[in-house]
Write a protein that holds these residues in place. Structure first.
Motif, short mmCIF file in Angstrom:
data_model
loop_
_atom_site.label_atom_id
_atom_site.label_comp_id
_atom_site.label_asym_id
_atom_site.label_seq_id
_atom_site.Cartn_x
_atom_site.Cartn_y
_atom_site.Cartn_z
N PRO A 87 0.82 -1.30 -0.01
CA PRO A 87 0.21 -0.35 -0.24
C PRO A 87 0.86 1.42 0.32
O PRO A 87 2.01 1.27 1.03
CB PRO A 87 -0.48 -0.04 1.47
N THR A 88 -0.07 2.54 -0.03
CA THR A 88 1.07 2.92 -1.22
C THR A 88 0.53 4.72 -0.98
O THR A 88 -0.51 4.77 -1.25
CB THR A 88 1.79 3.79 -2.11
N ILE A 89 0.94 5.62 -0.09
CA ILE A 89 0.00 7.01 0.49
C ILE A 89 0.45 7.32 -0.78
O ILE A 89 1.17 7.93 -1.86
CB ILE A 89 1.11 7.47 1.09
N THR A 90 -0.36 7.95 -1.43
CA THR A 90 -0.36 8.88 -3.07
C THR A 90 -1.19 10.22 -2.28
O THR A 90 -2.14 10.35 -1.38
CB THR A 90 -1.35 8.68 -4.26
N ALA A 91 -1.66 11.17 -3.68
CA ALA A 91 -2.19 11.70 -3.35
C ALA A 91 -3.74 12.46 -3.00
O ALA A 91 -4.16 12.91 -2.29
CB ALA A 91 -2.02 13.25 -4.40
N GLN A 92 -3.74 10.94 -3.78
CA GLN A 92 -5.48 10.49 -3.91
C GLN A 92 -6.40 9.58 -2.94
O GLN A 92 -6.91 10.03 -2.11
CB GLN A 92 -6.00 10.16 -5.43
N ASN A 93 -4.77 9.15 -1.90
CA ASN A 93 -5.11 7.73 -1.05
C ASN A 93 -3.70 7.76 -0.34
O ASN A 93 -2.85 7.79 0.15
CB ASN A 93 -5.88 6.56 -2.19
N SER A 94 -4.89 7.54 1.08
CA SER A 94 -4.06 7.45 2.07
C SER A 94 -4.15 6.04 3.41
O SER A 94 -3.52 5.81 3.80
CB SER A 94 -3.38 8.46 2.96
N ASP A 95 -4.71 5.24 1.85
CA ASP A 95 -5.16 4.03 3.02
C ASP A 95 -4.70 3.35 2.05
O ASP A 95 -3.59 2.98 2.03
CB ASP A 95 -7.39 3.48 2.50
N TRP A 96 -4.95 2.00 3.91
CA TRP A 96 -4.28 0.33 3.48
C TRP A 96 -5.21 -0.44 2.23
O TRP A 96 -6.37 0.67 1.81
CB TRP A 96 -4.01 -0.35 4.71
N ARG A 98 -7.98 -2.17 1.84
CA ARG A 98 -9.21 -2.43 2.60
C ARG A 98 -9.58 -3.49 1.76
O ARG A 98 -10.59 -4.17 2.77
CB ARG A 98 -10.22 -0.87 2.54
N GLY A 99 -9.04 -4.13 0.90
CA GLY A 99 -10.17 -5.03 0.91
C GLY A 99 -9.80 -5.78 -1.05
O GLY A 99 -8.67 -5.39 -1.47
N THR A 100 -10.14 -6.87 -0.93
CA THR A 100 -9.32 -7.60 -2.60
C THR A 100 -9.73 -6.62 -3.38
O THR A 100 -8.24 -6.08 -4.91
CB THR A 100 -10.24 -8.96 -2.84
N ALA A 101 -10.64 -5.82 -3.46
CA ALA A 101 -11.03 -4.85 -4.88
C ALA A 101 -10.52 -3.89 -4.66
O ALA A 101 -10.21 -2.96 -5.51
CB ALA A 101 -12.65 -5.39 -4.84
N ASP A 102 -10.28 -2.78 -3.48
CA ASP A 102 -9.36 -1.81 -3.22
C ASP A 102 -7.77 -2.30 -3.69
O ASP A 102 -7.37 -1.34 -3.90
CB ASP A 102 -9.46 -2.05 -2.00
N ALA A 103 -6.99 -3.48 -3.54
CA ALA A 103 -5.73 -3.08 -3.73
C ALA A 103 -5.13 -3.36 -4.95
O ALA A 103 -5.09 -2.82 -5.22
CB ALA A 103 -6.07 -4.43 -3.32
#
Length: 373
Positions: A87-96, A98-103
């Motif tokens: 998981p990488t922190i980007t300008a759009q996203n700072s989450d782990w 959260r699930g397989t589709a999110d990965a």
């Protein structure tokens, strides 16, 4: 092969109890000298998939260490290769994840930048051999949107651990229940999917727009009546190691000659990272029956129906039966261990007894210091 591979290896399972405290399930040792993820990666390279991404997240240190070189699975090429995505922190996203589709959504760039028309998605906790080319041929023949690899399980399996499917006469999935309380079918999903790359990008983007994060729940189950989702039935050995009981049973299966022969002697091979260790040493007085003893081990006592991983030391007058001893374990003299799994890098003091039962496997985690002043 006209596909890229994705291995989902970021999850954790409470069913693994203490065993998952310091490693991801995909990094669990299997059959003496392998790791669980080796089976998915070997199947990909044997199917001539050249581009493979591994999504890691939970307790990923030992898994990343294992994947540090892609040469063991023959992915180190000019075209393609093995990629590890955390998981990488980007300008759009700072989450782990959260699930397989999110990965998949967080690594959508990898999908968009690839050129192959198909994607093979596999989980990192399965022990099996499978030619993904045959699954892809079936997928194209059925004109399927998604193909799910399925397996008929025996009556002794805990069916509530799996996604259960029901098919019509044509092999199309008409019902899909994820980990139901009551088993209604013994045909389960193996967590291996084939899907067209552009279709996957479209479905993942739609999931993200609706804030849905799970591939099985939010794509397979939601779209089962809208998309043509077919089941490819697998008839060879398959096991999922994501619980203590199934992990123990899978390792014990490797003590059967036919399972060992299938994985180790029959083409295609299973590959793993190789450690430069001396062969196992059996000192005078050692007695070993029907066991797998890995390189770097030293045996002085009695070992029966057990799997010992690399660099295990068994002291004098020890009795080890029906047990799994993980990497780098020191077992002191006069110790008795039965129906147990001993965690790696443990030191078991002399004159200790640990006895589980076949129904209740004991997980042994000792914190003894090996080298004290």
């Amino acid at each position: 092969m006209r596909a890229i591979g994705i291995v989902l290896a970021g999850g954790n399972s409470k069913r693994m109890r203490e065993l998952s405290n310091k490693r991801a399930i995909a990094a669990m040792p299997v059959a003496g000298s392998y790791r669980s993820i080796d089976f998915a990666l070997s199947n990909m390279t044997n199917s001539h998939i050249q581009n493979v991404a591994v999504f890691t997240q939970y307790n990923s240190r030992s898994l990343n260490e294992h994947l540090s070189s892609s040469k063991w699975w023959d992915f180190g090429r000019k075209q393609g290769g093995l990629y590890v995505f955390t998981p990488t922190i980007t300008a759009q996203n700072s989450d782990w994840y959260r699930g397989t589709a999110d990965a998949l959504y967080q690594n959508l760039t990898f999908l968009k930048n690839s050129h192959e028309p198909y994607v093979v998605i596999a989980s990192g906790d399965g022990v099996y051999k499978l030619d993904f080319n045959k699954v892809l041929e079936y997928h194209i023949e059925k004109k399927a949107d998604i193909t799910v690899v399925c397996k008929t399980m025996g009556d002794d399996e805990d069916m509530t651990r799996f996604g259960q499917v029901k098919l019509n006469d044509d092999g199309r999935i008409i019902e899909f229940e994820e980990k139901p309380m009551v088993a209604t079918s013994n045909l389960v999903s193996c967590g291996i999917y084939v899907i067209r790359r552009r279709q996957l990008i479209e479905l993942i983007e739609r999931c993200a727009a609706e804030d849905r994060v799970e591939f099985v729940r939010d794509i397979l189950i939601r779209y089962k009546n809208l998309k043509r989702i077919y089941a490819y039935k697998m008839d060879s050995y398959w096991s999922n190691i994501a619980s203590v009981e199934s992990y123990y049973k899978t390792n014990m299966d490797f003590l059967k000659p036919e399972v060992r022969n299938y994985f180790f002697r029959q083409y295609p091979d299973i590959y793993s990272k190789v450690d430069d260790l001396p062969p196992a040493k059996y000192n005078p007085g050692a007695l070993v029956k029907n066991s797998l003893i890995s390189s770097g081990s030293i045996i002085n006592g009695t070992v029966e129906n057990s799997v010992l991983f690399k660099k295990a030391y068994v002291g004098n007058n020890c009795v080890i039966k029906n047990s799994i001893i993980l990497n780098d374990v020191y077992i002191g003299d006069n110790t008795v261990i039965e129906n147990c799994i001993v965690e790696s890098r443990d030191t078991i003091r002399a004159n200790t007894t640990y006895i589980g039962t076949p129904e209740e496997i004991k997980v042994v985690v000792e914190k003894n210091e090996r080298y004290t002043l």
